[in-house]
Write a protein that holds these residues in place. Structure first.
Motif, short mmCIF file in Angstrom:
data_model
loop_
_atom_site.label_atom_id
_atom_site.label_comp_id
_atom_site.label_asym_id
_atom_site.label_seq_id
_atom_site.Cartn_x
_atom_site.Cartn_y
_atom_site.Cartn_z
N LYS A 230 27.40 38.54 39.65
CA LYS A 230 28.25 39.53 38.99
C LYS A 230 27.67 40.94 39.14
N ILE A 231 26.38 41.06 38.93
CA ILE A 231 25.74 42.37 39.07
C ILE A 231 25.93 42.90 40.48
N HIS A 232 25.71 42.04 41.48
CA HIS A 232 25.79 42.45 42.88
C HIS A 232 27.21 42.83 43.28
N TRP A 233 28.16 41.93 43.04
CA TRP A 233 29.54 42.18 43.51
C TRP A 233 30.23 43.28 42.71
N PHE A 234 29.97 43.35 41.41
CA PHE A 234 30.59 44.41 40.62
C PHE A 234 30.01 45.78 40.99
N LYS A 235 28.74 45.81 41.36
CA LYS A 235 28.15 47.06 41.84
C LYS A 235 28.80 47.48 43.15
N GLU A 236 29.08 46.51 44.01
CA GLU A 236 29.73 46.84 45.28
C GLU A 236 31.11 47.46 45.04
N VAL A 237 31.79 46.99 44.00
CA VAL A 237 33.11 47.54 43.67
C VAL A 237 32.97 48.95 43.10
N LYS A 238 32.15 49.08 42.08
CA LYS A 238 32.08 50.35 41.35
C LYS A 238 31.36 51.45 42.14
N SER A 239 30.27 51.12 42.78
CA SER A 239 29.46 52.14 43.46
C SER A 239 29.81 52.31 44.93
N GLU A 240 30.16 51.21 45.60
CA GLU A 240 30.39 51.26 47.04
C GLU A 240 31.87 51.18 47.41
N LYS A 241 32.74 51.04 46.39
CA LYS A 241 34.19 51.02 46.59
C LYS A 241 34.64 49.91 47.54
N LYS A 242 33.99 48.76 47.47
CA LYS A 242 34.37 47.62 48.30
C LYS A 242 35.70 47.04 47.81
N LEU A 243 36.52 46.64 48.75
CA LEU A 243 37.83 46.05 48.44
C LEU A 243 37.75 44.54 48.60
N GLY B 167 50.77 47.07 45.66
CA GLY B 167 50.62 46.24 44.48
C GLY B 167 50.14 44.84 44.82
N ARG B 168 50.67 44.27 45.90
CA ARG B 168 50.24 42.93 46.32
C ARG B 168 48.75 42.91 46.67
N ILE B 169 48.29 43.87 47.41
CA ILE B 169 46.88 43.90 47.82
C ILE B 169 45.99 44.18 46.61
N TYR B 170 46.43 45.07 45.74
CA TYR B 170 45.66 45.38 44.53
C TYR B 170 45.58 44.17 43.62
N GLU B 171 46.66 43.39 43.53
CA GLU B 171 46.62 42.17 42.72
C GLU B 171 45.60 41.18 43.26
N GLY B 172 45.50 41.06 44.59
CA GLY B 172 44.49 40.19 45.19
C GLY B 172 43.08 40.64 44.87
N HIS B 173 42.87 41.95 44.85
CA HIS B 173 41.56 42.52 44.50
C HIS B 173 41.20 42.16 43.05
N ILE B 174 42.14 42.37 42.15
CA ILE B 174 41.90 42.06 40.73
C ILE B 174 41.69 40.57 40.52
N ASN B 175 42.42 39.75 41.26
CA ASN B 175 42.26 38.30 41.19
C ASN B 175 40.84 37.90 41.57
N ALA B 176 40.32 38.47 42.65
CA ALA B 176 38.96 38.15 43.08
C ALA B 176 37.93 38.54 42.01
N LEU B 177 38.10 39.71 41.41
CA LEU B 177 37.17 40.15 40.38
C LEU B 177 37.23 39.24 39.16
N LYS B 178 38.41 38.74 38.84
CA LYS B 178 38.56 37.81 37.72
C LYS B 178 37.83 36.51 37.99
#
Length: 365
Positions: A90-103, A68-79
């Motif tokens: 936004k296009i670049h980093w959100f694509k890395e999350v959705k398509s490339e599963k970057k943490l 949960g702690r690590i996931y909260e940090g991930h969500i914080n960065a996306l926010k």
């Protein structure tokens, strides 16, 4: 989050409860289930509701507080990307999350040898210094770090996102991490000295990281993870008493009753704080109100967690707090995770806000 995924994370928690461990398999499961990118809104017309994000964080925390702690940090960065990134970022980093599963994660804490971002000219920058309590350490693909920008053009506390596979290796010091709990969050010290990044890696303008109400208001996310831990304590305590056949004991019944209504009051705080944030953010001059209400929710949930753990200890005694009973680990993890910055300042800030109002009726309407 499917029930099976939740159960898998919970069952694997004891196996990774060691210093230096990281919940690698857990985040593979979460990535496959689409949880890395599910808090990114598809359009501004249909924003993600804060209360739903908090519910998700709570459930992950219930399964394993380190995850949960690590996931909260991930969500914080996306926010932060959503708030301060330009359209191409936004296009670049959100694509890395959705398509490339970057943490992703956010690493802001530092000691005396903190981060400096030196402007080399021509759109290039060199980092110098370290961050501490870097949850996820060497497993995070896109750490969002902050530092003092050293430039002739502009100065301040600058955010940047480091593309780890495109820069020199970041030195990891795991000797720093000897925690009481949250062992599997791998919150090591990271030395970024000599790492070079580009203009496109800088996020937002200097000093935007501390912009309110987003900075203080973000505390509600870690409070959600903490409340998930309190829910886990209640569940494990109830199961332990049923196993022992102590369900007819009136004292145990009274303690379980109190734990139950405390956890439910925490759920009410989370839901209301999430809804208030979404509603008030549309209003002008609402930043302080959001910060104060978040502070109240954070403080109340911390007290709820502490009280729930105390009642659980009375219910299960020494036998229930010994390995392999999950309560031993959950108690350690939650106690450690509750040590968040500036609790006193948060509390006095609430009081100062209320005392400065003409009246206390309908403060939050």
């Amino acid at each position: 989050m499917t029930d099976q995924l939740y159960q898998n994370i919970k069952e694997n928690a004891a196996g990774i409860d060691t210093e230096g461990a990281f919940p690698e398999q857990e985040f593979k499961w979460m990535a496959a289930a689409g949880l890395l990118g599910n808090t990114i809104a598809d359009t501004e017309k249909y924003p993600i509701k804060t209360a739903s994000v908090l519910k998700l964080l709570k459930r992950v925390g219930n399964a394993n507080l380190s995850v949960g702690r690590i996931y909260e940090g991930h969500i914080n960065a996306l926010k932060l990307i959503d708030l301060y990134g330009n359209e191409s970022q936004k296009i670049h980093w959100f694509k890395e999350v959705k398509s490339e599963k970057k943490l992703f994660s956010v690493w802001n804490t530092q000691a005396d040898n903190g981060i400096k971002i030196h402007d080399l000219g021509d759109g290039f920058y060199r980092l110098e210094g370290c961050k501490t309590f870097c949850s996820g350490a060497g497993w995070i693909d896109r750490p969002l770090i902050t530092g003092e920008l050293i430039s002739a053009d502009k100065k301040g506390w600058q955010m940047c996102i480091v593309p780890t596979e495109k820069v020199k290796p970041i030195a990891v010091d795991s000797s720093f991490w000897k925690p009481f709990g949250m062992r599997a969050s791998a919150s090591f010290k990271m030395d970024f000295t000599g790492v070079e990044i580009q203009e496109k890696d800088l996020l937002g303008q200097p000093d935007q990281y501390y912009q309110q109400p987003y900075f203080s208001g973000g505390a509600i996310r870690f409070a959600a993870v903490q409340l998930g831990g309190a829910e886990a304590v209640l569940s494990e305590t109830q199961g332990f008493l049923r196993m022992l056949g102590r369900t007819d004991d009136p004292f145990q019944q009274a303690r379980i009753a109190e734990m139950t209504y405390l956890v439910e009051s925490g759920n009410s705080w989370l839901n209301q704080a999430g809804n208030n944030t979404d509603n008030w953010i549309k209003e002008s001059n609402s930043a302080e109100k959001i910060m104060v209400y978040t502070g109240m929710a954070r403080t109340a949930i911390a007290e709820i967690c502490t009280r729930v753990m105390h009642l659980s200890e009375q219910c299960v005694g020494a036998r229930g707090l010994m390995r392999p009973n999950p309560l031993e680990r959950i108690h350690r993890d939650l106690t450690f995770y509750l040590r968040q910055p500036a609790p006193d300042a948060t509390l006095t800030g609430i009081g100062a806000y209320v005392l400065n109002q003409e009246k206390t009726d309908d403060l939050w309407n």
